[in-house]
Design an enzyme around this catalytic site. Structure first.
Site, PDB file in Angstrom:
ATOM      1  N   MET A  97       0.758  -1.157  -0.008  1.00 39.77           N
ATOM      2  CA  MET A  97      -0.014   0.224  -0.062  1.00 39.77           C
ATOM      3  C   MET A  97       0.916   1.228   0.109  1.00 39.77           C
ATOM      4  SD  MET A  97      -2.930  -0.699   2.403  1.00 39.77           S
ATOM      5  CE  MET A  97      -2.282  -1.417   3.775  1.00 39.77           C
ATOM      6  N   GLU A 112      -1.668  -5.025 -12.236  1.00 41.92           N
ATOM      7  CA  GLU A 112      -2.753  -3.559 -12.091  1.00 41.92           C
ATOM      8  C   GLU A 112      -2.441  -2.821 -13.422  1.00 41.92           C
ATOM      9  OE1 GLU A 112      -2.760  -5.538  -9.766  1.00 41.92           O
ATOM     10  OE2 GLU A 112      -4.365  -5.279  -8.490  1.00 41.92           O
ATOM     11  N   TYR A 126       0.390  -1.563 -14.574  1.00 40.72           N
ATOM     12  CA  TYR A 126       1.437  -0.664 -14.757  1.00 40.72           C
ATOM     13  C   TYR A 126       2.474  -1.106 -15.779  1.00 40.72           C
ATOM     14  CZ  TYR A 126      -0.296   1.165 -10.268  1.00 40.72           C
ATOM     15  OH  TYR A 126      -1.126   1.714  -9.647  1.00 40.72           O
ATOM     16  N   ARG A 155       4.370  -9.851  -8.511  1.00 36.16           N
ATOM     17  CA  ARG A 155       2.959  -9.860  -8.574  1.00 36.16           C
ATOM     18  C   ARG A 155       2.386  -9.878 -10.187  1.00 36.16           C
ATOM     19  NH1 ARG A 155      -1.041  -5.697  -4.987  1.00 36.16           N
ATOM     20  NH2 ARG A 155      -2.534  -7.337  -4.955  1.00 36.16           N
ATOM     21  N   HIS A 169      -6.219  -0.535 -13.438  1.00 32.93           N
ATOM     22  CA  HIS A 169      -6.957   0.392 -12.759  1.00 32.93           C
ATOM     23  C   HIS A 169      -7.997   1.326 -13.646  1.00 32.93           C
ATOM     24  CE1 HIS A 169      -4.809   0.253  -9.016  1.00 32.93           C
ATOM     25  NE2 HIS A 169      -3.493   0.514  -9.826  1.00 32.93           N
ATOM     26  N   GLU A 170      -7.666   1.079 -15.042  1.00 37.36           N
ATOM     27  CA  GLU A 170      -8.645   1.768 -15.932  1.00 37.36           C
ATOM     28  C   GLU A 170      -9.720   0.742 -16.178  1.00 37.36           C
ATOM     29  OE1 GLU A 170      -5.308   1.377 -18.308  1.00 37.36           O
ATOM     30  OE2 GLU A 170      -6.647   0.626 -20.014  1.00 37.36           O
ATOM     31  N   ARG A 228     -13.577  -0.785 -15.550  1.00 35.97           N
ATOM     32  CA  ARG A 228     -14.518  -0.317 -14.919  1.00 35.97           C
ATOM     33  C   ARG A 228     -15.611  -1.462 -14.446  1.00 35.97           C
ATOM     34  NH1 ARG A 228     -12.646   3.853 -12.830  1.00 35.97           N
ATOM     35  NH2 ARG A 228     -13.245   5.831 -13.782  1.00 35.97           N
ATOM     36  N   ARG A 261     -10.070  -8.561  -0.775  1.00 40.45           N
ATOM     37  CA  ARG A 261     -11.353  -8.535  -0.044  1.00 40.45           C
ATOM     38  C   ARG A 261     -11.526  -9.696   0.859  1.00 40.45           C
ATOM     39  NH1 ARG A 261     -14.526  -7.002   2.253  1.00 40.45           N
ATOM     40  NH2 ARG A 261     -16.797  -7.084   1.282  1.00 40.45           N
ATOM     41  N   ALA A 283      -4.128  -6.270   2.559  1.00 41.31           N
ATOM     42  CA  ALA A 283      -3.507  -4.971   2.705  1.00 41.31           C
ATOM     43  C   ALA A 283      -4.343  -4.052   3.527  1.00 41.31           C
ATOM     44  CB  ALA A 283      -3.644  -4.498   1.113  1.00 41.31           C
ATOM     45  N   GLN A 324     -12.828   5.147   2.034  1.00 44.94           N
ATOM     46  CA  GLN A 324     -12.868   6.491   2.113  1.00 44.94           C
ATOM     47  C   GLN A 324     -11.876   6.987   2.674  1.00 44.94           C
ATOM     48  OE1 GLN A 324     -17.282   5.651   3.399  1.00 44.94           O
ATOM     49  NE2 GLN A 324     -17.049   7.768   3.686  1.00 44.94           N
ATOM     50  N   CYS A 369      -8.658   5.495   2.887  1.00 44.29           N
ATOM     51  CA  CYS A 369      -7.464   4.986   2.428  1.00 44.29           C
ATOM     52  C   CYS A 369      -7.265   5.363   0.953  1.00 44.29           C
ATOM     53  CB  CYS A 369      -7.019   3.378   2.565  1.00 44.29           C
ATOM     54  SG  CYS A 369      -8.392   2.625   2.031  1.00 44.29           S
ATOM     55  N   GLN A 408     -26.101   6.063  13.204  1.00 40.01           N
ATOM     56  CA  GLN A 408     -26.339   5.747  12.040  1.00 40.01           C
ATOM     57  C   GLN A 408     -25.798   4.471  11.279  1.00 40.01           C
ATOM     58  OE1 GLN A 408     -27.920   8.306   9.568  1.00 40.01           O
ATOM     59  NE2 GLN A 408     -28.626   9.514  11.208  1.00 40.01           N
ATOM     60  N   LYS A 439     -23.168  16.681 -12.935  1.00 38.97           N
ATOM     61  CA  LYS A 439     -23.467  15.339 -12.905  1.00 38.97           C
ATOM     62  C   LYS A 439     -23.698  14.497 -11.587  1.00 38.97           C
ATOM     63  CE  LYS A 439     -20.513  11.957 -14.395  1.00 38.97           C
ATOM     64  NZ  LYS A 439     -19.070  11.325 -15.096  1.00 38.97           N
TER      65      LYS A 439
HETATM   66  C1  FMN Z   1      -4.190   3.012  -0.137  1.00 36.43           C
HETATM   67  C2  FMN Z   1      -3.974   1.699  -0.926  1.00 36.43           C
HETATM   68  C3  FMN Z   1      -2.397   1.922  -1.818  1.00 36.43           C
HETATM   69  C4  FMN Z   1      -2.284   0.823  -2.640  1.00 36.43           C
HETATM   70  N1  FMN Z   1      -0.988   0.737  -3.075  1.00 36.43           N
HETATM   71  C5  FMN Z   1      -0.419  -0.158  -3.961  1.00 36.43           C
HETATM   72  C6  FMN Z   1       0.785  -0.140  -4.327  1.00 36.43           C
HETATM   73  O1  FMN Z   1       1.549   0.717  -4.221  1.00 36.43           O
HETATM   74  N2  FMN Z   1       1.072  -1.404  -4.921  1.00 36.43           N
HETATM   75  C7  FMN Z   1       0.430  -2.430  -5.202  1.00 36.43           C
HETATM   76  O2  FMN Z   1       0.631  -3.451  -5.682  1.00 36.43           O
HETATM   77  N3  FMN Z   1      -0.925  -2.310  -4.672  1.00 36.43           N
HETATM   78  C8  FMN Z   1      -1.360  -1.188  -3.953  1.00 36.43           C
HETATM   79  N4  FMN Z   1      -2.681  -1.548  -3.633  1.00 36.43           N
HETATM   80  C9  FMN Z   1      -3.416  -2.392  -3.793  1.00 36.43           C
HETATM   81  C10 FMN Z   1      -3.329  -3.502  -2.585  1.00 36.43           C
HETATM   82  O3  FMN Z   1      -2.143  -4.204  -2.577  1.00 36.43           O
HETATM   83  C11 FMN Z   1      -4.393  -4.634  -2.570  1.00 36.43           C
HETATM   84  O4  FMN Z   1      -4.112  -5.131  -3.966  1.00 36.43           O
HETATM   85  C12 FMN Z   1      -5.852  -4.161  -2.617  1.00 36.43           C
HETATM   86  O5  FMN Z   1      -6.092  -3.254  -1.480  1.00 36.43           O
HETATM   87  C13 FMN Z   1      -6.892  -5.251  -2.285  1.00 36.43           C
HETATM   88  O6  FMN Z   1      -6.542  -6.062  -1.041  1.00 36.43           O
HETATM   89  P1  FMN Z   1      -7.280  -5.913   0.120  1.00 36.43           P
HETATM   90  O7  FMN Z   1      -8.722  -6.004   0.203  1.00 36.43           O
HETATM   91  O8  FMN Z   1      -6.559  -6.854   1.133  1.00 36.43           O
HETATM   92  O9  FMN Z   1      -7.191  -4.667   0.428  1.00 36.43           O
HETATM   93  C14 FMN Z   1      -2.835  -0.420  -2.518  1.00 36.43           C
HETATM   94  C15 FMN Z   1      -4.087  -0.244  -2.125  1.00 36.43           C
HETATM   95  C16 FMN Z   1      -4.595   0.735  -1.086  1.00 36.43           C
HETATM   96  C17 FMN Z   1      -5.795   0.574  -0.326  1.00 36.43           C
HETATM   97  S1  SF4 Z   2     -10.618   3.334   5.219  1.00 37.51           S
HETATM   98 FE1  SF4 Z   2     -12.241   1.925   4.811  1.00 37.51          FE
HETATM   99  S2  SF4 Z   2     -11.487   0.447   3.272  1.00 37.51           S
HETATM  100 FE2  SF4 Z   2      -9.470   1.856   4.046  1.00 37.51          FE
HETATM  101  S3  SF4 Z   2      -8.689   0.440   5.276  1.00 37.51           S
HETATM  102 FE3  SF4 Z   2     -10.118   1.494   6.576  1.00 37.51          FE
HETATM  103  S4  SF4 Z   2     -12.015   0.417   6.443  1.00 37.51           S
HETATM  104 FE4  SF4 Z   2     -10.608  -0.458   5.100  1.00 37.51          FE
END
Ligand code: FMN
Ligand code: SF4
Length: 676
Positions: free
Chosen positions: A28, A167, A169, A217, A255-256, A258, A291, A313, A342, A344, A413, A571
């Site tokens: 992350m 992803e 890159y 990866r 990342h691109e 949808r 997840r 992560a 929200q 992160c 809430q 929008k």
């Molecule tokens: C804030 C944030 C930054 C991330 N930065 C990277 C990154 O630099 N390199 C990478 O491979 N994945 C990055 N990810 C993706 C995570 O490694 C992971 O694949 C993704 O969050 C799903 O796993 P999780 O559900 O366990 O969080 C990032 C995710 C978050 C939330």
């Molecule tokens: S901000 Fe939300 S998605 Fe991100 S780590 Fe915290 S609970 Fe998980």
């Protein structure tokens, strides 16, 4: 000893080194990498997770050079002068008994600057910069840069590297026909397209020796129409293994694309079947991802043979002690990541430091310190929504005597939010607070509306008012008509809703209500197969990208005719979270919810809701008008204490109602409790 999670907590022997358990803290990027004094803070962040017994940590992506940076000022490791700050991290992790790898990430065409490069000159839909095509010598230089960064990482004391090949890159851009249109030895066949990754892995292995972790990866399911097919994926895994990789990690989506891959609406462990498909093709351990947020889910993924190790992560932003708590069979005390993004990912996209909604200490370990209280006080907290809950738990953790009141149930809430499709994870947040309320012996008074007189008790040292919000009713002629409902009436299930509905206000709550009404007959359970089909993902992986042949989502139709309306002439959903707003818009659009902006509301009567838009009047013949027009603070109790000389505070929605914001509410609650 580890009777509940034997597979998750089993060590993993890599031959030359042993990992304590099967838990990888996934990569992350936090934003601290670029901040002034950020590496000291990062060191503390990772140290807490190492202390929490994570098997292996990976850093956020660090570029091997200038052009590979994600943004002009992003972090790179390319020279000896960068070593010192990385050593802060490696020694902090090692001092706490952990292991850590550096992730090498070259952004390629995802770089947000004019020097971006890619195998071919094709612009990505999510960056304004068209990349330069790498020359053959440029490719050679880039491979060398990757190898050099790995060597420097070894010198900085890292236990290994993760080479980021997924992803979307740079490495992924070489592998995919979507972005690689070259006709030289770096394009065309999968052998040629994977050559770039292969040479990087081989080069690193040659330089670092055999006893050092090299994780790759791999983009196992890119979800692109013209993406990798399954044969390409198997080829990459086998080649990565023979080139010297120690572990293969799973990457899902570009990342691109949808299609949601990490949002809360994605069922838990929705993609581990992809990793499982590879299990028989290679001999090195496989890591699965996305997840997986509880030890129970992780254990069942491993028991099912889907992978050898679990990457989590965001769950490590939410709770540094996830593994320790699993070891003690105390999973009910884990602060579970609710996948909201929200605080992160949304923060990172805004150029702000990542943190966590449910754990505001994440990435603020040196700044938001929770220490035993110097003087034990009796703290009374009124209102147990997010702000009150967080404040009560932290105050009690510090040793204060805490007395908590709520006019209804614990949760405020959050009790509504957890009923919204895709927000069921809030149940975990409530479970977490209930656990600590019990553990810390917090005196709990529910269904009791406390008065100012009751609070004027000599025993009480501090009074915290967290009485939340009430819905704001706009001035519309006919607002008192019986067809008008508030969002609380609807989401709580207290009122029956007709088949034709107008939702007034398209902020987060308006979208929530629309999604609630699309699903109000569903049982709330998460079915992976149904979800994959909804998003056109093919579990059989028969075509490129792992998409179903028709490539259309099955998010269609609705039993209700719904209008989602807003006054602002922009929008709808523009102000929702950057990383999830598009999902909500897409879901509503595909379900034929009519979204109308620039509306003024004229009248509600037996016929429905009359609106004016761009000078034209329109009658929406609806059975119900649901008001989601914001909320106002409930601060009467605080006002009634005006003349009391007690130490008192107003927090959460009662302090500021603007747009309901659990991130700010929880942070405010914890920050206040840390000071009491
Ligand atoms: C804030 C944030 C930054 C991330 N930065 C990277 C990154 O630099 N390199 C990478 O491979 N994945 C990055 N990810 C993706 C995570 O490694 C992971 O694949 C993704 O969050 C799903 O796993 P999780 O559900 O366990 O969080 C990032 C995710 C978050 C939330
Ligand atoms: S901000 Fe939300 S998605 Fe991100 S780590 Fe915290 S609970 Fe998980």
């Amino acid at each position: 000893m580890h009777d509940q999670y034997p597979k998750l907590l089993e060590p993993l022997d890599l031959g030359f080194t042993q990992l304590k358990n099967r838990v990888l803290m996934g990569s992350m990027h936090t934003g601290l990498e670029e901040a002034k004094g950020g590496f000291e803070k990062l060191a503390a962040f990772y140290a807490e997770r190492a202390k929490g017994d994570v098997g292996l940590i990976v850093t956020g992506g660090i570029s091997p050079g200038f052009v590979g940076r994600l943004s002009p000022f992003a972090s790179q490791l390319s020279s000896k002068r960068h070593l010192k700050k990385h050593q802060l991290i490696t020694s902090a992790v090692h001092d706490n008994g952990g292991k850590i790898c550096l992730q090498i990430l070259h952004a390629g065409r995802y770089a947000y600057h004019p020097f971006a490069v890619s195998p071919s000159r094709i612009k990505s839909p999510i960056s304004p910069f068209k990349p330069w095509q790498l020359t053959r010598s440029g490719i050679r230089r880039t491979i060398k840069a990757f190898v050099k960064t790995a060597v420097l990482a070894q010198q900085a004391g890292y236990d290994g590297v993760e080479v980021m090949g997924s992803e979307g890159y740079l490495i992924n851009q070489f592998i995919s026909l979507h972005t690689n249109h070259r006709s030289d030895e770096w394009g065309g066949s999968i052998e040629n397209r994977f050559r770039f990754a292969h040479e990087i892995i081989t080069g690193i292995r040659e330089q670092v020796g055999k006893d050092w972790i090299l994780m790759y990866r791999l983009s196992m399911l890119d979800l692109l129409n013209d993406g990798s097919n399954w044969e390409d994926v198997v080829y990459q895994a086998k080649q990565a293994e023979s080139a010297g990789a120690t572990l293969i990690n799973t990457g899902i989506g570009w990342h691109e694309v949808r299609i949601p891959t990490i949002a809360a609406s994605v069922p838990r462990a929705a993609f581990t079947w992809v990793t499982k498909r590879l299990v028989d093709s290679i001999t090195i351990p496989l890591i699965t991802s996305n997840r997986i947020n509880t030890p129970e889910v992780a254990e069942s993924v491993l028991s099912n043979g889907d992978a050898d190790m679990i990457s989590m992560a965001r769950p490590f932003l939410a709770d540094a002690d996830f593994v320790l708590k699993a070891q003690k069979n105390e999973s009910s005390s884990i602060n579970t990541c609710i996948a909201c993004n929200q605080a992160c990912l949304d923060n990172v996209f805004k150029g702000k430091r990542a943190t966590c909604m449910v754990n505001p200490r994440a990435c603020y370990e040196t700044e938001l310190v929770i220490e035993p209280a110097e003087k034990i006080k009796t703290v009374v907290i009124v209102g147990l929504g997010p702000a009150g809950l967080a404040c009560a738990k932290t105050a009690a953790e510090r040793g204060h005597r805490v007395i908590a009141y709520d006019a209804h149930d614990l949760g405020g809430q959050l009790n509504l939010a957890r009923k919204v499709p895709g927000k069921e994870e809030f149940n975990e947040t409530l479970r977490y607070y209930r656990h600590y309320f019990y553990q810390y012996d917090i005196e709990l008074h529910l269904n009791h509306r406390v008065t100012a007189e009751e609070l004027n008790n000599d025993e009480y040292d501090v009074i915290v008012i967290a009485t939340g919000v009430t819905p704001r009713m706009p001035h519309i002629v006919g607002i008192e008509h019986e067809k008008v409902l508030s969002y609380i009436d609807v989401i709580s299930g207290e009122k029956t809703v007709g088949n034709k509905v107008a939702i007034v206000g398209a902020g987060g709550i308006g979208f929530d209500v629309a999604e609630y009404l699309l699903n109000d007959e569903a049982d709330g359970s998460q079915n992976v197969d149904a979800w994959l089909k909804d998003w056109s993902i093919d579990r059989n992986y028969d075509s490129r990208g792992g998409l179903l042949n028709d490539k259309k989502t099955n998010l269609t139709g609705s039993k209700r005719k719904m209008y989602l309306l807003q006054r602002k002439d922009e929008k709808l959903g523009m102000r929702l979270g950057k990383t999830t707003g598009w999902i909500h818009r897409m879901v509503l659009k595909n379900h034929d919810v009519e979204m109308i902006e620039g509306v003024s509301y004229q009248k509600i009567d037996d016929d429905g809701l009359r609106i004016i838009r761009h000078g034209e009047t329109r009658m929406l013949a609806v059975d119900n008008v649901i008001i989601c027009a914001g909320q106002k603070s409930n601060s009467e109790l605080y006002d009634a204490l005006k003349n009391s000389d007690k130490e008192k505070y107003l927090i959460g929605g009662a302090y500021k109602a603007a747009e309901l914001d659990a991130v700010a509410a929880i942070r405010q609650g914890v920050e206040l409790a840390a000071k009491l």
